[in-house]
Design a protein around this motif. Structure first.
Motif, mmCIF file in Angstrom:
data_model
loop_
_atom_site.group_PDB
_atom_site.id
_atom_site.type_symbol
_atom_site.label_atom_id
_atom_site.label_comp_id
_atom_site.label_asym_id
_atom_site.label_seq_id
_atom_site.Cartn_x
_atom_site.Cartn_y
_atom_site.Cartn_z
ATOM 1 N N ARG A 1 0.804 -1.226 0.000
ATOM 2 C CA ARG A 1 0.000 0.000 0.000
ATOM 3 C C ARG A 1 0.832 1.267 0.000
ATOM 4 N NH1 ARG A 1 -5.657 -1.617 2.467
ATOM 5 N NH2 ARG A 1 -5.547 -3.732 1.741
ATOM 6 N N PHE B 1 -2.392 -3.565 -8.383
ATOM 7 C CA PHE B 1 -3.337 -2.448 -8.415
ATOM 8 C C PHE B 1 -3.901 -2.218 -9.818
ATOM 9 C CE2 PHE B 1 -1.137 -1.328 -4.388
ATOM 10 C CZ PHE B 1 -2.258 -1.375 -3.577
ATOM 11 N N GLU C 1 -7.825 -2.214 -10.329
ATOM 12 C CA GLU C 1 -8.450 -0.975 -10.782
ATOM 13 C C GLU C 1 -8.836 -1.011 -12.259
ATOM 14 O OE1 GLU C 1 -5.535 1.932 -9.636
ATOM 15 O OE2 GLU C 1 -5.633 1.300 -7.546
ATOM 16 N N VAL D 1 -1.215 1.243 -13.796
ATOM 17 C CA VAL D 1 -0.778 2.166 -12.749
ATOM 18 C C VAL D 1 0.332 3.041 -13.316
ATOM 19 C CG1 VAL D 1 0.488 2.270 -10.559
ATOM 20 C CG2 VAL D 1 -1.406 0.660 -10.829
#
Lengths: 179, 238
Positions: free
Chosen positions: B164, B201, B205, B209
Motif C-alpha cells: 500500500r 493495483f 483498478e 498504474v
C-alpha cells in the motif's frame, strides 16, 4: 478422541499430510510462508488442546479448517492495518525445472486471487482445493449454505475476470536479478 | 422442448456436485444444447484446476535468505525477513539517530563482502499508506540528504515503495511535489516502485498504474531490498 498418534509410522504420516493441507490453505489465504507456518502451528496447538471436543473422526478436517480460519481472523485483527495480502510475498522466481507457461499460469492465478476479498478466497479454496461441500463450508464460516453458493459463484466470476484480463495483457512478474 | 436459462450460480453449484435430481438434469440438458454454456463451464473447470495447481506446492519459509541454492523464493515479507536475518545472525542491528530513536537501522555485518565504495548507502522502505509513516520516511530522506550535503559526506539514498506504500510514488501521489523537489535538489536519491504491487493495483483498478516521472519500476521490492542488503546497504523500515 486422540487427535494424532505419533507412535506409529501411519500416525506420523497422517500428521504430515494434514500439516501440508493446512499449510496449503493458509498460504492461499495469506500468501506469506512465514505467516502460513505460524497459522498452522497455532491451529495445531489449539486443536491438540481441544481434541476432546471432537467426537467424530470424519469431521476432523472441517474442524481443523475452522480452527485455522479463526487463527487467521485473529491474526488479521492483530495487524495494525487490515492488509490481508502482501504482494511482494508472491512466489515469483523462475523455476527452471518448471515449464514456463505453467509457471506463468500459477503466478497469474495467485495474482488473480489477490483481487478477491478474504471471504471469497476462503470459500473458493475450501471448495476448490479441499473439496468441501457447501454445508461444510457454511458451518466453518458460520454463514448459510445459500450464501456460500452465491459468494462462491461471485468469487469464481471474479477470478475468471482477473485471469481473462491477465491473459489479454500478461503481466511480467518474473523477477530478474537487480544489478 | 424449451430449455430454461442457466445462471452462473447454478453452473457453479452443478460443477461442485451440489445439485441433484431434476435440477441437475436440467443443467445437463442445457449443457448439451448450448455450446456457449459448455464453454463457460469449461472455463470454470480450467480455472479450478489451475487454482488447485497454483497451491499444490506452496513455498516454505526460508531460514537462510542468502542461500542461492534453493530454487524456491523465500517470499518472506520484508519486515519479517529482517527478523529472520537477525535470528540467523547474518546481520547485526544498531541504532542511529537519523530521524528518531525508533528507526531501526540494520546493516549486513558478515554476509556481504566489504564494499570499496566509500559512500554511505541507505535504503528507506515504505510499505504502508499511512500518511504519518510516509511523511516520516520523506522527512528522514530529506534530513539525511541535507545533512550529508552540508558536511560533504557522500551518500546514496534509495526510497523503495511497495504494497500500500506504492501510493507514495503513483502519479496521483499527494507527495508528488515533495518528491520532485527532493530529486531536483539532490542527485544521490532515487525512488523505486514495486512491480508486483503495480501489477496488483492495475488488475484491481482495471487500468495501468502510472508512476511519478521521478520513480523507476523494479520487478519486486523484496528482491531489490535483498540485493541491497547483500551489497551492504543499510536498511530502514519506515
Amino acid at each position: 478422541m486422540k487427535l494424532f498418534s505419533t507412535q506409529t509410522r501411519h500416525g506420523r504420516q497422517a500428521l504430515t499430510d494434514r500439516w501440508r493441507r493446512l499449510y496449503r490453505l493458509a498460504y492461499a489465504w495469506c500468501h506469506e510462508p512465514q505467516t502460513a507456518m505460524d497459522l498452522v502451528q497455532d491451529c495445531l496447538t489449539k486443536a491438540l488442546r481441544a481434541q476432546n471436543q471432537l467426537q467424530d473422526e470424519k469431521s476432523l478436517d472441517p474442524w481443523l479448517f475452522s480452527i485455522l480460519l479463526n487463527c487467521w481472523r485473529d491474526h488479521l485483527r492483530g495487524r495494525k492495518e487490515t492488509q490481508e495480502l502482501d504482494l511482494d510475498s508472491l512466489e515469483s522466481r523462475d523455476n527452471p525445472e518448471q515449464n514456463h507457461s505453467r509457471q506463468q499460469l500459477m503466478e497469474h492465478v495467485r495474482l488473480a486471487m489477490t483481487t478477491l476479498n478474504g471471504e471469497q478466497r476462503q470459500i473458493l479454496t475450501l471448495v476448490a482445493i479441499e473439496g468441501l461441500s457447501y454445508d461444510q463450508v457454511a458451518t466453518i464460516m458460520s454463514i448459510p449454505a445459500g450464501t456460500v453458493m452465491s459468494r462462491l459463484c461471485r468469487a469464481r466470476q471474479k477470478l475468471r475476470d482477473a485471469l481473462a484480463a491477465l491473459e489479454a495483457r500478461p503481466v511480467d512478474i518474473h523477477l530478474r536479478r537487480v544489478k | 422442448m424449451s430449455i430454461a436459462p442457466v445462471s452462473d450460480e447454478q453452473l457453479s453449484a452443478w460443477l461442485d456436485g451440489e445439485l441433484d435430481g431434476p435440477e441437475a438434469q436440467a443443467i445437463e440438458r442445457a449443457l448439451a444444447a448450448d455450446p456457449a454454456l459448455a464453454r463457460r463451464l469449461a472455463r470454470f473447470e480450467d480455472d479450478m484446476l489451475a487454482l488447485s495447481q497454483a497451491y499444490t506446492d506452496p513455498p516454505l519459509p526460508r531460514t537462510n535468505p542468502f542461500s542461492s541454492k534453493q530454487t524456491r523464493w523465500p517470499a518472506v515479507a520484508a519486515a519479517l525477513l529482517v527478523g529472520v536475518l537477525i535470528g540467523t545472525g547474518l546481520i547485526r542491528t544498531h541504532q542511529q539517530d537519523v530521524s528518531g530513536p525508533k528507526q531501526r537501522m540494520l546493516q549486513i555485518a558478515d554476509a556481504a563482502p566489504v564494499s570499496l565504495e566509500s559512500a554511505e548507502r541507505i535504503l528507506l522502505h515504505i510499505d504502508s499508506s499511512d500518511g504519518q509513516r510516509i511523511e516520516r520516511v520523506l522527512n528522514t530522506a530529506e534530513q539525511l540528504l541535507q545533512e550529508r550535503a552540508r558536511t560533504g559526506r557522500p551518500l546514496k539514498l534509495e526510497v523503495v515503495a511497495n504494497a500500500r506504500g506504492l501510493i507514495t510514488l503513483r502519479r496521483e501521489s499527494p507527495y508528488a511535489n515533495r518528491i520532485r523537489d527532493l530529486q531536483s535538489r539532490h542527485e544521490n536519491v532515487s525512488f523505486k516502485a514495486c512491480g508486483m504491487a503495480m501489477a496488483h493495483f492495475s488488475l484491481v483498478e482495471g487500468e495501468p498504474v502510472e508512476l511519478l516521472p521521478e520513480a523507476d519500476r523494479v520487478p519486486a521490492a523484496l528482491e531489490e531490498i535483498l540485493e541491497r542488503l547483500k551489497e551492504g546497504w543499510t536498511y530502514v523500515h519506515g
